[in-house]
Design an enzyme around this catalytic site. Structure first.
Site, PDB file in Angstrom:
ATOM      1  N   GLU A  73       0.838  -1.213   0.000  1.00 26.08           N
ATOM      2  CA  GLU A  73       0.000   0.000   0.000  1.00 26.08           C
ATOM      3  C   GLU A  73       0.867   1.255   0.000  1.00 26.08           C
ATOM      4  O   GLU A  73       0.532   2.252  -0.653  1.00 26.08           O
ATOM      5  CB  GLU A  73      -0.925  -0.051   1.227  1.00 26.08           C
ATOM      6  CG  GLU A  73      -1.811   1.158   1.435  1.00 26.08           C
ATOM      7  CD  GLU A  73      -2.971   1.246   0.464  1.00 26.08           C
ATOM      8  OE1 GLU A  73      -2.854   0.775  -0.677  1.00 26.08           O
ATOM      9  OE2 GLU A  73      -3.998   1.815   0.846  1.00 26.08           O
ATOM     10  N   THR A 130      -3.986   9.462  -4.764  1.00 24.88           N
ATOM     11  CA  THR A 130      -4.024   9.554  -3.300  1.00 24.88           C
ATOM     12  C   THR A 130      -2.949  10.520  -2.811  1.00 24.88           C
ATOM     13  O   THR A 130      -3.190  11.330  -1.912  1.00 24.88           O
ATOM     14  CB  THR A 130      -3.809   8.157  -2.679  1.00 24.88           C
ATOM     15  OG1 THR A 130      -4.865   7.324  -3.136  1.00 24.88           O
ATOM     16  CG2 THR A 130      -3.845   8.204  -1.165  1.00 24.88           C
TER      17      THR A 130
END
Ligand code: HSE
Length: 307
Positions: free
Chosen positions: A129, A182
């Site tokens: 991630e 993001t």
């Protein structure tokens, strides 16, 4: 022990309005499929990715990075190959990178005979991630791996709390087809916030958790507010205010940005309500030239599952 496993790795909603970087829940109607098999040769190879154009090099792919972290620790005397059938669009805000990062290590853990618990699996997945978002947070990974609603109390050391899921809660997602990275959505956030906003936010987060425990839908509704992140990120999402107003006017308990966006989620009591919220959200984007897709889902309390 099995040599091959096929899994469904679901999409997830992070932040859930009042819980930036700590709260999340798991969806059921959208997710990736992955096949992982043992190989005689040590190491990780990604042999196939269908759906979206993503790197096959395991060191550049989130599923590969988390898998490499797990085998570096487990040191098996064999390796693994990974096939990814991607359904969750990267950059959609519903945990696309997390589904891949969590899916590979969940499956490898199964093929190794489950030496690691779910928190340890999440810890390995965080390495993948981090490649996608530039920071190690687990608010998408935890609901995917544990199922239901989860709260990440701490990332170092990692501590995840599984929260109860009131059985009438359904999620509606609208995904306008624009891309928000993001890292960009994190980059626009101020580094400091007024104390009065922090107080409002932690009061709401505590209330939300209490509402899940007590099935208190009225409290849930009052708690689903974000005074910290949404005011900044909502300007990245065209027509956000109208979508939010439409969802609330049609009975949603609450609505906000899903993860880093651009998807917007709503929580509703009952499937019928979630569907009317879906129609109301669709009507907003139908008047624009922005393509979109929607999903209505129960909350998936199981998380990643073996197919
Ligand atoms: N909590 C994260 C964020 C989720 O909102 O930036 C997206 O990775």
């Amino acid at each position: 022990m099995k040599n091959e496993i096929k899994i469904f790795s679901p999409a997830t909603v992070a932040n859930v309005s009042c819980g930036f970087d700590v709260l999340g829940f798991c969806l059921d109607t959208i997710g990736d499929e992955m096949i992982i098999r043992k190989t005689a040769k040590k190491g990780i190879v990604i042999t196939k990715i269908e759906g979206f154009d993503l790197p096959l090099d395991p060191e550049k792919n989130v599923a590969g990075v988390s898998a490499l972290a797990m085998i570096a620790h487990a040191q098996p005397d064999f390796g693994f190959e990974i096939e990814i059938y991607k359904k969750i669009k990267p950059g959609s805000g519903i945990g696309s990178s997390s589904a891949s990062a969590a899916g590979s290590v969940f499956a490898i853990n199964e093929l190794l005979g489950r030496p690691y618990n779910k928190t340890q699996v999440t810890d390995f997945a965080m390495k993948g991630e981090a490649l996608a978002s530039g920071s190690e947070h687990a608010d998408n990974l935890a609901p995917g791996i544990f199922g239901g609603f989860t709260l990440v109390r701490s990332t170092m050391p990692l501590e995840i709390l599984q929260l109860p899921t009131p059985k009438d809660i359904y999620a509606t997602i609208i995904h306008p087809q624009i891309e928000i990275k993001t890292s960009d959505a994190r980059g626009i956030l101020p580094k400091e916030f007024p104390l009065k906003d922090a107080i409002t936010q932690w009061a709401n987060l505590g209330s939300f958790v209490h509402a899940l425990h007590t099935n208190d839908y009225d409290l849930l509704k009052r708690a689903l507010q974000d005074v910290i992140i949404e005011p900044h990120r909502s300007r990245l999402i065209p027509h956000f205010a109208e979508v939010k107003a439409a969802a609330l006017a049609n009975g949603a308990l609450g609505t906000s940005i899903s993860g880093a966006g651009p998807s917007v989620f709503a929580l509703s009591r009952g499937l019928e309500n979630a569907k009317s919220v879906e129609n109301a959200m669709r009507a907003v984007y139908a008047k624009t030239d922005i393509a979109f897709e929607t999903h209505v889902s129960r909350i998936n309390t199981e998380g990643i599952r073996v197919l």
